[in-house]
Enzyme design. Structure first.
Site, PDB file in Angstrom:
ATOM      1  N   THR A 168       3.677  -8.162 -11.702  1.00  0.00           N
ATOM      2  CA  THR A 168       2.320  -8.375 -11.213  1.00  0.00           C
ATOM      3  C   THR A 168       1.445  -8.947 -12.317  1.00  0.00           C
ATOM      4  OG1 THR A 168       2.685  -6.427  -9.872  1.00  0.00           O
ATOM      5  CG2 THR A 168       0.466  -7.296  -9.912  1.00  0.00           C
ATOM      6  N   ASP A 201       4.128 -13.006  -3.925  1.00  0.00           N
ATOM      7  CA  ASP A 201       4.687 -11.815  -4.562  1.00  0.00           C
ATOM      8  C   ASP A 201       5.830 -11.268  -3.700  1.00  0.00           C
ATOM      9  OD1 ASP A 201       4.959  -9.807  -6.356  1.00  0.00           O
ATOM     10  OD2 ASP A 201       3.216  -8.662  -5.700  1.00  0.00           O
ATOM     11  N   GLU A 202       6.713 -10.484  -4.267  1.00  0.00           N
ATOM     12  CA  GLU A 202       7.823  -9.855  -3.530  1.00  0.00           C
ATOM     13  C   GLU A 202       8.565 -10.885  -2.676  1.00  0.00           C
ATOM     14  OE1 GLU A 202       8.597  -6.915  -4.263  1.00  0.00           O
ATOM     15  OE2 GLU A 202       6.842  -5.630  -4.510  1.00  0.00           O
ATOM     16  N   GLN A 215      16.042  -6.044  -5.773  1.00  0.00           N
ATOM     17  CA  GLN A 215      15.197  -5.051  -5.121  1.00  0.00           C
ATOM     18  C   GLN A 215      14.914  -5.390  -3.665  1.00  0.00           C
ATOM     19  OE1 GLN A 215      12.018  -2.999  -7.425  1.00  0.00           O
ATOM     20  NE2 GLN A 215      12.362  -4.631  -8.900  1.00  0.00           N
TER      21      GLN A 215
END
Length: 719
Positions: free
Chosen positions: A36, A220-221, A251
């Site tokens: 982040t 993000d992600e 992940q």
DNA sequence: AAGGCAAATGTTTTT
DNA sequence: CATTTGCCTT
């Protein structure tokens, strides 16, 4: 602000990512590697150094929480608020687009969002109208199937007819469902994304506008994106925009709901001129913990390949506790938490993670008995609660009485004598005249088409809603909500309800009024109620209200993603439980379980406990599971077994009796303490058994392994 | 139309 | 085992 402060304290790969000037950037960020941070600093860099206007930046996250955090951190870093920059979830952004371009998206102006609960009701309704046997075709499964198709970008028209009966039936349901949603002007979560994609596909001028605007897109992600989100992103980026994707293939734990890890793999192909940066230095865990995590994930095939490392020391060994059964497991954990707390640590720095929510019961019981405060994440979220959804339905009807979903939900809540027979008449009339249920109901009252009793009941409901919506413009939001829960009779209904549940519901309704009071509209010039309802539809709020007490945290491995704790327990490290039995048939699913194990292990900063039960009762029957393969994958050198031999399920007095001695206040020793024995040498205290002079102590010696000694005669010395 | 009892069912969760 | 769901009775 100058450049150095943006790059301050970044390591080399982080700096490389933040300052990269290739068109696209892919950041493969291992757990705890400052993901982040890189994202936030890269945005700051673009604004401060490249002179990019915040207006041209779009940042996408998966959860509302992540979106809020990102905005906060950017504001903090740059010391100003970034007006004009879009930060939000895929769904939030899609909603925003559809609101502005409702006509091009072929939606009614005030389209409503269906949450999964509403969606299931709708699927059931469709299936009932098709006379499908709900035993043979579970509505949940149909809902699941439909969402699966939508996540892939497939509408019913795109799907090949024919195939087996199952497929044909699902397709029929899908068609009926699509049609009903269309007619009612409602869209579900998957539809939000699909519509936004189609909006751009079918309206090049609209797309062009956003392509012109957003020259810098950050996601993000990224490993959690599904097919539609990926397509949406590619379309928006076009040929000129710069895209930054941050993620970790290791992940990816949401494949089961449509996420495609492959998106990371295809990124470099679909976004040419990409610089790929790996962040492998971990700032969270000890090297022992990372060694374990790396060993577990290494068994997966098709990884992009990362290896976490750290500057930090090796830290403590990973403790492995073999419990007799799940109660013993829970007691052991409670026991260790007790010591943790007594050693002056904060309870909220400790977390118990598990594969499935059902495991929390036993853990809760043990914590309760040991008087250790805990906070449990899971279960229903605030705006998803039945009583809250009912109250919101009244508010929705006040705003728009033709909202059929809301109408169906509360027309007879609290019970006011409108039953299934009456309702069926209303539905029929609505269908025939192609009107809303509300209009049909009004018509039935004026035309007196039903029995007097039913007519009166319906008339009373219509009167109630009319009355409430009459004052819509005059009162502030909180008072509207208060009116709704009072006049509708919702609150008195729950007051009459006996037991704690009724009281909790009353409190929740009161809390809703409070939430309305605190609500700040994004656009002050527009009516507040619709804005509130939209926000609530897209963000179901927190799971847990009280944050005040220092409490141990309990949650599933899934919800632990993104969090970190100095002390972590992973309970139920058993085959069939974790990896879960149902994930063993397909190999892809086993890999996802492995990633979940990786996520779990990497949550721990200082100390990790893995526990498993030799016997566990599951749905009332005893099952004997061997230790999880994930435990066996961890190198022996970093594991310290806490095995209590010859100690069988101690009677229930254990918790009360032995717990006290575990504190060491009678023995002068504590669990985990280093001790010296004049024959066996140095060791660590693993457990105490019993009380008084006959108390025994389990010590793991460096040279001779674990011994059980009589405390009084062992003559141990503290090191 | 509402309450009571038997039967079914039970990974993970965000939007 | 425990909870939720649907069916059935009043």
């Amino acid at each position: 602000m100058d450049v150095t402060s943006i790059l301050h304290n970044l390591n080399a790969p982080q700096e490389q990512a933040v300052t990269s000037d290739k068109q696209h950037l892919l950041v493969l960020a291992g757990a705890g590697s400052g993901k982040t941070r890189v994202l936030v600093h890269r945005i700051a860099w673009k604004i401060q150094v490249d002179n990019v206007s915040p207006y041209g930046i779009l940042a996408v996250t998966f959860t509302n929480k992540a979106a809020r955090e990102m905005r906060e951190r950017i504001d903090e870093l740059l010391g100003m608020s970034l007006r004009g920059m879009w930060v939000g979830t895929f769904h939030g952004l899609a909603h925003r687009l559809l609101k502005s371009h409702w006509r091009d998206a072929k939606l009614p102006e005030n389209f409503q969002i269906l949450d999964s609960d509403d969606q299931l009701r709708m699927v059931k309704r469709v299936m009932r109208s098709m006379d499908l046997d709900e035993q043979r075709w579970p509505p949940k499964q149909a809902q699941w199937w439909i969402n699966g198709q939508k996540d892939e970008g497939l509408r019913s028209a795109h799907i090949q007819e024919g195939g087996d009966l199952y497929l044909a039936t699902m397709l029929r349901i899908y068609r009926g469902y699509e049609e009903t949603c269309e007619r009612l002007g409602v869209i579900d979560f998957a539809e939000l994304l699909l519509r936004a994609l189609e909006l751009w596909k079918h309206n090049p001028s609209v797309l062009e506008h956003y392509q012109q605007r957003f020259k810098h897109i950050l996601v993000d992600e990224f490993q959690d994106t599904n097919a539609v989100q990926y397509a949406w992103l590619r379309l928006l980026a076009g040929k000129v925009s710069a895209v930054t994707a941050v993620g970790d293939d290791d992940q990816s734990i949401y494949g089961w709901r449509g996420a495609k890890v492959e998106n990371i793999l295809s990124y470099e192909r679909d976004f040419p001129d990409t610089e790929t940066v790996k962040l492998e230095q971990n700032y969270r865990s000890t090297s022992n913990i990372l060694l374990a995590a790396n060993a577990v994930i290494a068994k997966n095939a098709g990884r992009l390949g990362k290896n976490l490392w750290t500057d930090a020391g090796e830290g403590e060994a990973i403790a492995l506790y073999s419990a007799f059964n799940e109660h013993d497991e829970a007691r052991y954990i409670a026991d260790r938490l007790h010591s943790w707390s007594n050693e002056g640590n904060r309870r909220e720095d400790a977390a118990i993670l598990y594969r499935s929510n059902a495991q929390s019961r036993v853990l809760e019981a043990a914590l309760l008995q040991a008087e250790i405060p805990y906070r449990i994440y899971g279960g229903q979220r605030f705006y998803e609660r039945l009583e809250i959804k009912n109250a919101l339905s009244y508010l929705r009807l006040m705003l728009n009485c033709h909202d059929d979903v809301a109408f169906e939900r509360v027309v007879n809540v609290p019970p006011r004598g409108i039953g299934e027979r009456t309702l069926e008449l209303v539905r029929e009339l609505a269908r025939d005249n192609v009107t809303s249920l509300w209009s049909a109901a009004v018509a039935m009252v004026t035309e007196k088409r039903m029995a007097a009793r039913a007519t009166n009941a319906i008339a009373a409901f219509i009167e109630l809603v009319n009355e409430m919506s009459g004052q819509l413009d005059e009162l502030p939001l909180a008072e509207q909500a208060d009116n709704a829960i009072q006049h509708s009779g919702l609150i008195s209904m729950h007051r009459r309800e006996k037991g704690e549940r009724g009281q909790a519901r009353v409190e929740n309704l009161e809390e809703l009024v409070g939430a309305c009071r605190n609500f700040e509209a994004e656009d002050r010039d527009l009516p507040v109620l619709p804005q509130f309802l939209d926000q609530v539809a897209l963000d179901a709020g927190d799971r847990q209200a009280d944050e005040d007490q220092d409490a141990v945290q309990l949650m599933t491995l899934h919800s632990a993603k993104g969090l970190e704790f100095p002390l972590v327990f992973i309970a139920g490290m058993e085959e069939n439980l974790f990896p879960h039995k149902r994930s063993l048939d397909e190999s892809g699913q086993l890999e996802e379980e492995r990633r979940l194990a990786y996520v779990g292990i990497t949550r721990a900063m200082e100390k990790l406990y893995l526990t498993f039960a030799e016997t566990r009762s599951i749905y009332g029957t005893e099952s004997f599971n061997s230790v999880s393969r994930f435990v066996r994958d961890i190198p022996k050198e970093v594991i310290e077994e806490v095995r209590i031999q010859n100690t069988i399920a101690r009677p229930t007095s254990y918790a009360a009796g032995a717990m006290r001695s575990d504190q060491g206040d009678e023995t002068g020793f504590q669990l985990g303490q280093q001790v010296n024995h004049n024959v066996y040498g140095e060791g660590v205290i693993l457990n105490f058994e019993g009380n008084g002079p006959r108390a025994r102590v389990h010590v793991s010696f460096e040279d001779v392994g674990t011994k059980i000694l009589i405390l009084a005669s062992a003559n141990l010395a503290a090191v």
